[in-house]
Scaffold this active site. Structure first.
Site, mmCIF file in Angstrom:
data_model
loop_
_atom_site.group_PDB
_atom_site.id
_atom_site.type_symbol
_atom_site.label_atom_id
_atom_site.label_comp_id
_atom_site.label_asym_id
_atom_site.label_seq_id
_atom_site.Cartn_x
_atom_site.Cartn_y
_atom_site.Cartn_z
ATOM 1 N N GLY A 3 106.566 39.860 120.878
ATOM 2 C CA GLY A 3 106.408 40.608 119.612
ATOM 3 C C GLY A 3 105.624 39.759 118.643
ATOM 4 O O GLY A 3 105.335 38.610 119.099
ATOM 5 N N LYS A 43 107.530 30.755 120.794
ATOM 6 C CA LYS A 43 107.010 31.437 119.527
ATOM 7 C C LYS A 43 105.791 30.495 119.289
ATOM 8 O O LYS A 43 105.897 29.212 119.000
ATOM 9 C CB LYS A 43 108.018 31.148 118.691
ATOM 10 N N ASP A 62 116.999 33.300 104.545
ATOM 11 C CA ASP A 62 116.098 34.469 104.540
ATOM 12 C C ASP A 62 116.907 35.454 105.593
ATOM 13 O O ASP A 62 115.885 36.057 106.554
ATOM 14 C CB ASP A 62 114.569 34.267 105.118
HETATM 15 P P1 ATP Z 1 107.999 37.122 110.205
HETATM 16 O O1 ATP Z 1 106.898 38.048 109.799
HETATM 17 O O2 ATP Z 1 109.491 37.878 109.564
HETATM 18 O O3 ATP Z 1 107.987 35.770 109.185
HETATM 19 P P2 ATP Z 1 107.583 35.492 112.254
HETATM 20 O O4 ATP Z 1 106.050 35.546 112.136
HETATM 21 O O5 ATP Z 1 108.236 34.168 111.891
HETATM 22 O O6 ATP Z 1 108.311 36.620 111.446
HETATM 23 P P3 ATP Z 1 109.344 36.569 114.351
HETATM 24 O O7 ATP Z 1 109.888 37.674 113.491
HETATM 25 O O8 ATP Z 1 110.187 35.463 114.349
HETATM 26 O O9 ATP Z 1 107.724 35.858 113.584
HETATM 27 O O10 ATP Z 1 109.027 37.040 115.741
HETATM 28 C C1 ATP Z 1 107.995 38.087 115.842
HETATM 29 C C2 ATP Z 1 108.649 39.066 116.841
HETATM 30 O O11 ATP Z 1 108.798 38.486 118.150
HETATM 31 C C3 ATP Z 1 110.206 39.559 116.553
HETATM 32 O O12 ATP Z 1 110.024 40.730 115.654
HETATM 33 C C4 ATP Z 1 110.643 39.719 118.057
HETATM 34 O O13 ATP Z 1 110.405 41.024 118.291
HETATM 35 C C5 ATP Z 1 109.840 38.648 118.989
HETATM 36 N N1 ATP Z 1 111.005 37.483 118.951
HETATM 37 C C6 ATP Z 1 110.990 36.498 118.305
HETATM 38 N N2 ATP Z 1 112.093 35.563 118.673
HETATM 39 C C7 ATP Z 1 112.533 36.325 119.832
HETATM 40 C C8 ATP Z 1 113.296 35.737 120.886
HETATM 41 N N3 ATP Z 1 114.215 34.698 120.836
HETATM 42 N N4 ATP Z 1 113.724 36.524 122.067
HETATM 43 C C9 ATP Z 1 112.686 37.597 122.109
HETATM 44 N N5 ATP Z 1 112.013 38.017 121.204
HETATM 45 C C10 ATP Z 1 111.681 37.308 119.993
#
Ligand code: ATP
Length: 322
Positions: free
Chosen positions: A21, A43, A136
């Site tokens: 994601g 991530k 958040d």
């Molecule tokens: P935001 O746009 O809310 O600030 P972000 O850029 O920090 O988000 P996340 O929402 O943390 O990114 O992660 C993006 C996507 O990755 C999530 O929607 C989820 O589908 C996937 N994801 C995140 N963490 C995990 C995890 N621990 N296990 C599996 N999938 C994950």
């Protein structure tokens, strides 16, 4: 074979090209922990400035020290010149937002809501006991460890979480729809103190309200000319619910106005036969943050009194004691 060739080794982890994601700041890939033989999530966040990395790593190290069944584990972190890579416990059930909207009328039954709220509050209690607030909290930031029904949930996306000492910087963050009145006022006047832990409790109240009703208490659209609850357009489809997270500037203004006005409606047709749930939800959505229920008080609510939660507690103990 082609896919395997695209893997990348970082620390003890083999990061695959399989994307789990992405969000506004990060892309998440499936990775293998070569030493523990388990799958994890990697991530990767694009670095903004070289100077900030020490501060970021300090925060990440605080997250690495957290260990609770309802908090998404942060195992390790590493950075190169362009990215910060954070290795997380893998969650395979998607996020709570998608889970809710996947249900009829975008709402969950009372039992399942209770099971999820109990875990959410347990995770928050763990954080608050350490004087850490999430700041958040929203359904998109709550992950399902494995698919439902009655999923085990984990609080995730700590990008904005700060230990209490850091709160003195008065940074205001969070998504408008889930901000408490004091958060909105801080946002508008930039000089009011913004208290993190009561804000988490407020957001938990909003999440509870959404799970039980399929509607956001402040972020809704009224059908012109009608005044009853039924006139609030229920979240019948993804389009409507997704507006909760993709609010336009104009509707942001409306939502902020409703929040600082402070009136939360508990329509009879939904809440009349779940009085204990209404009691807890209204305690979490108290306007004055010093009077708002804390996680400790919320967990003592009459609503949390069923066998399923005892099972959950037993499960937690088993995990904690290994
Ligand atoms: P935001 O746009 O809310 O600030 P972000 O850029 O920090 O988000 P996340 O929402 O943390 O990114 O992660 C993006 C996507 O990755 C999530 O929607 C989820 O589908 C996937 N994801 C995140 N963490 C995990 C995890 N621990 N296990 C599996 N999938 C994950």
């Amino acid at each position: 074979v082609k896919q395997m060739l695209k893997t990348k080794r970082i620390l003890n982890y083999v990061v695959t090209s399989h994307c789990l994601g992405s969000g506004s700041f990060a892309t998440v890939h499936l990775a293998m922990d070569a030493s523990a033989y388990r799958q994890v999530a990697c991530k990767s966040i694009k670095r903004k400035s070289r100077d900030a990395i020490d501060k970021v790593m300090k925060e990440v190290n605080i997250l690495i020290s957290l260990d609770h069944p309802n908090i998404n584990r942060v195992y390790a972190a590493n950075h190169d010149s362009s990215f910060l890579h954070i290795f997380l416990e893998l969650c395979t059930g998607g996020d709570l937002f998608s889970y809710i909207v996947g249900h009829k009328d975008s709402r969950l039954c009372e039992g399942e809501t209770k099971y999820i709220m109990y875990q959410l509050l347990k995770g928050l209690k763990y954080l608050h006991d350490k004087l850490i607030s999430h700041r958040d909290l929203k359904p998109e930031n709550i992950l399902l460890h494995s698919p439902g029904p009655y999923p085990r949930i984990q609080i995730a996306d700590f990008g904005l979480a700060r230990p209490k000492a850091y709160q003195e910087t008065f940074t205001v963050c969070g998504t408008v729809s889930y901000l408490p009145p004091e958060g909105i006022l801080a946002l508008d006047h930039k000089h009011l103190g913004y208290v993190g832990m009561p804000a988490d409790c407020w957001s938990a109240g909003i999440i509870m309200y959404i799970m039980l009703t399929g509607c956001h208490p402040f972020d809704y659209e009224k059908v012109p000319g009608e005044s009853e609850w039924y006139s609030y357009r229920p979240s019948e489809d993804l389009g409507d619910m997704s507006s909760i997270s993709q609010t336009s500037v104009r509707s942001d203004r409306m939502v902020k106005k409703r929040i600082v006005h402070g009136e939360v409606e508990f329509p009879e047709n939904i809440w009349h036969n779940i009085p204990d749930a209404e009691d807890l939800c209204s305690q979490l959505l108290v306007y004055d943050h010093p009077k708002r229920a804390t996680v400790h008080a919320a967990l003592k609510s009459k609503w949390f009194n069923c066998e399923l939660l005892e099972l959950e507690a037993a499960y937690r103990e088993r995990i904690v004691s290994g």
